[in-house]
Scaffold this motif. Sequence first.
Motif, PDB file in Angstrom:
ATOM      1  N   SER A 257       0.807  -1.215   0.000  1.00 20.51           N
ATOM      2  CA  SER A 257       0.000   0.000   0.000  1.00 20.51           C
ATOM      3  C   SER A 257       0.845   1.272   0.000  1.00 20.51           C
ATOM      4  N   ASP A 258       2.119   1.147   0.326  1.00 12.29           N
ATOM      5  CA  ASP A 258       3.002   2.312   0.435  1.00 12.29           C
ATOM      6  C   ASP A 258       4.360   1.966  -0.171  1.00 12.29           C
ATOM      7  N   PRO A 259       4.441   1.864  -1.508  1.00 10.92           N
ATOM      8  CA  PRO A 259       5.673   1.389  -2.154  1.00 10.92           C
ATOM      9  C   PRO A 259       6.827   2.366  -2.019  1.00 10.92           C
ATOM     10  N   LEU A 260       8.026   1.835  -2.228  1.00 12.19           N
ATOM     11  CA  LEU A 260       9.241   2.643  -2.177  1.00 12.19           C
ATOM     12  C   LEU A 260       9.350   3.502  -3.421  1.00 12.19           C
TER      13      LEU A 260
ATOM     14  N   ARG B 215      15.265   4.896  -0.806  1.00 13.11           N
ATOM     15  CA  ARG B 215      14.601   3.613  -0.568  1.00 13.11           C
ATOM     16  C   ARG B 215      15.171   2.910   0.662  1.00 13.11           C
ATOM     17  N   LEU B 216      16.487   2.942   0.812  1.00 11.51           N
ATOM     18  CA  LEU B 216      17.096   2.318   1.993  1.00 11.51           C
ATOM     19  C   LEU B 216      16.720   3.069   3.263  1.00 11.51           C
ATOM     20  N   PHE B 217      16.724   4.396   3.186  1.00  8.91           N
ATOM     21  CA  PHE B 217      16.323   5.204   4.334  1.00  8.91           C
ATOM     22  C   PHE B 217      14.899   4.848   4.756  1.00  8.91           C
ATOM     23  N   ASP B 218      14.011   4.741   3.782  1.00 15.91           N
ATOM     24  CA  ASP B 218      12.616   4.398   4.037  1.00 15.91           C
ATOM     25  C   ASP B 218      12.510   3.043   4.730  1.00 15.91           C
ATOM     26  N   LEU B 219      13.199   2.042   4.192  1.00 13.88           N
ATOM     27  CA  LEU B 219      13.130   0.696   4.757  1.00 13.88           C
ATOM     28  C   LEU B 219      13.706   0.641   6.174  1.00 13.88           C
ATOM     29  N   LEU B 220      14.832   1.308   6.384  1.00 16.64           N
ATOM     30  CA  LEU B 220      15.438   1.317   7.714  1.00 16.64           C
ATOM     31  C   LEU B 220      14.525   1.985   8.732  1.00 16.64           C
ATOM     32  N   MET B 221      13.881   3.081   8.343  1.00 12.49           N
ATOM     33  CA  MET B 221      12.991   3.753   9.280  1.00 12.49           C
ATOM     34  C   MET B 221      11.741   2.927   9.570  1.00 12.49           C
ATOM     35  N   ARG B 222      11.246   2.213   8.585  1.00 10.31           N
ATOM     36  CA  ARG B 222      10.121   1.308   8.863  1.00 10.31           C
ATOM     37  C   ARG B 222      10.541   0.267   9.896  1.00 10.31           C
ATOM     38  N   ARG B 223      11.772  -0.198   9.777  1.00 12.08           N
ATOM     39  CA  ARG B 223      12.263  -1.187  10.736  1.00 12.08           C
ATOM     40  C   ARG B 223      12.372  -0.591  12.136  1.00 12.08           C
ATOM     41  N   PHE B 224      12.926   0.608  12.238  1.00 19.10           N
ATOM     42  CA  PHE B 224      13.054   1.224  13.559  1.00 19.10           C
ATOM     43  C   PHE B 224      11.688   1.547  14.159  1.00 19.10           C
ATOM     44  N   ASP B 225      10.724   1.909  13.336  1.00 14.52           N
ATOM     45  CA  ASP B 225       9.387   2.163  13.853  1.00 14.52           C
ATOM     46  C   ASP B 225       8.776   0.899  14.450  1.00 14.52           C
ATOM     47  N   LEU B 226       9.040  -0.248  13.841  1.00 13.51           N
ATOM     48  CA  LEU B 226       8.540  -1.502  14.389  1.00 13.51           C
ATOM     49  C   LEU B 226       9.296  -1.893  15.660  1.00 13.51           C
ATOM     50  N   LEU B 227      10.606  -1.702  15.662  1.00 10.72           N
ATOM     51  CA  LEU B 227      11.373  -1.966  16.883  1.00 10.72           C
ATOM     52  C   LEU B 227      10.872  -1.099  18.035  1.00 10.72           C
ATOM     53  N   ASN B 228      10.427   0.095  17.715  1.00 12.75           N
ATOM     54  CA  ASN B 228      10.002   1.038  18.739  1.00 12.75           C
ATOM     55  C   ASN B 228       8.792   0.542  19.519  1.00 12.75           C
ATOM     56  N   GLU B 229       8.035  -0.394  18.939  1.00  8.62           N
ATOM     57  CA  GLU B 229       6.875  -0.946  19.641  1.00  8.62           C
ATOM     58  C   GLU B 229       7.306  -1.737  20.880  1.00  8.62           C
ATOM     59  N   HIS B 230       8.537  -2.244  20.861  1.00  9.59           N
ATOM     60  CA  HIS B 230       9.053  -3.038  21.991  1.00  9.59           C
ATOM     61  C   HIS B 230      10.459  -2.555  22.340  1.00  9.59           C
ATOM     62  N   ARG B 231      10.607  -1.247  22.502  1.00 11.17           N
ATOM     63  CA  ARG B 231      11.926  -0.662  22.727  1.00 11.17           C
ATOM     64  C   ARG B 231      12.639  -1.266  23.936  1.00 11.17           C
ATOM     65  N   ALA B 232      11.936  -1.422  25.054  1.00 13.70           N
ATOM     66  CA  ALA B 232      12.578  -1.932  26.262  1.00 13.70           C
ATOM     67  C   ALA B 232      13.092  -3.350  26.056  1.00 13.70           C
TER      68      ALA B 232
ATOM     69  N   LEU C 173      18.183  -4.810   1.135  1.00 16.10           N
ATOM     70  CA  LEU C 173      18.918  -4.389  -0.051  1.00 16.10           C
ATOM     71  C   LEU C 173      18.163  -4.791  -1.313  1.00 16.10           C
ATOM     72  N   GLU C 174      17.719  -6.040  -1.356  1.00 15.27           N
ATOM     73  CA  GLU C 174      17.017  -6.521  -2.534  1.00 15.27           C
ATOM     74  C   GLU C 174      15.700  -5.774  -2.735  1.00 15.27           C
ATOM     75  N   ALA C 175      14.984  -5.502  -1.640  1.00 10.47           N
ATOM     76  CA  ALA C 175      13.721  -4.765  -1.745  1.00 10.47           C
ATOM     77  C   ALA C 175      13.946  -3.350  -2.259  1.00 10.47           C
ATOM     78  N   ALA C 176      15.119  -2.796  -1.960  1.00  7.00           N
ATOM     79  CA  ALA C 176      15.455  -1.452  -2.433  1.00  7.00           C
ATOM     80  C   ALA C 176      15.980  -1.457  -3.859  1.00  7.00           C
ATOM     81  N   GLY C 177      16.032  -2.642  -4.480  1.00  6.12           N
ATOM     82  CA  GLY C 177      16.510  -2.728  -5.844  1.00  6.12           C
ATOM     83  C   GLY C 177      18.017  -2.798  -5.965  1.00  6.12           C
ATOM     84  N   ILE C 178      18.694  -3.239  -4.887  1.00  5.37           N
ATOM     85  CA  ILE C 178      20.156  -3.324  -4.856  1.00  5.37           C
ATOM     86  C   ILE C 178      20.535  -4.784  -4.615  1.00  5.37           C
ATOM     87  N   SER C 179      21.325  -5.350  -5.507  1.00  3.17           N
ATOM     88  CA  SER C 179      21.671  -6.760  -5.386  1.00  3.17           C
ATOM     89  C   SER C 179      22.530  -7.019  -4.146  1.00  3.17           C
TER      90      SER C 179
END
Length: 217
Positions: free
Chosen positions: A95-98, A105-122, A153-159
């Motif tokens: 629903s929200d492509p790169l 694209r890498l910045f976007d993917l990394l921030m999505r990851r940190f946002d999910l980690l933030n749900e269980h920061r402790a 990397l692959e999702a960002a189009g980088i082999s």
Amino acid sequence: MAKSARKTSGKSAKGRKRPTPGAKPGNPGDPKAALRESLLRLTAAGGWRDLSYAEIAKDAGVSLSEAYQAYPSKAAILTAIGRDIDARIFASLESDPLEGSAKDRLFDLLMRRFDLLNEHRAAFAALAWELPRTPGEGMALLCQLRRSLGHMLEAAGISASGLRGALRLEGLGAIYAAGLRVWFKDDSPDLAKTMAELDKRLGQVERWLDMTRRKTA
């Protein structure tokens, strides 16, 4: 999360909206999801090293037999948490492509990851502190993280294949580690400090790649 917000540099992160990088699985009858949630909750409350497999199963409301069929060890639950984060990130791309450059694209993917980690920061903070003291389980998580970064990397189009892919993977791992160190101390509501660190590190890599291309052109 709005694309315009994700693509701005860390310096202009104040306007960043909170993301929805894949909904949290809502399966009350799913023992696997229950075990993952229980491990994170109990780790946040009391740490990792003294947490037993039986405690996790009890908290999840499943028998030891059922827990074993789902995940045979604490390390297996831990690596499954990493795979679940990957799945939620990839689901969010539907629903929200790169868009944008490789850096965007890498910045976007990394921030999505940190946002999910933030749900269980402790919980993740406790794991980062204690896993180096349990090498076997720590290595299992590192192997899963390496696979996750390769998928990014692959999702960002980088082999991520071959020698160049291995070098890219090492570079992304260093960027992620730098972002992680900032994230642990980032108390900003929009993770602006983490964004700024990732933007700076990705910018340095991008400039280095540009110089390499010019020299070899």
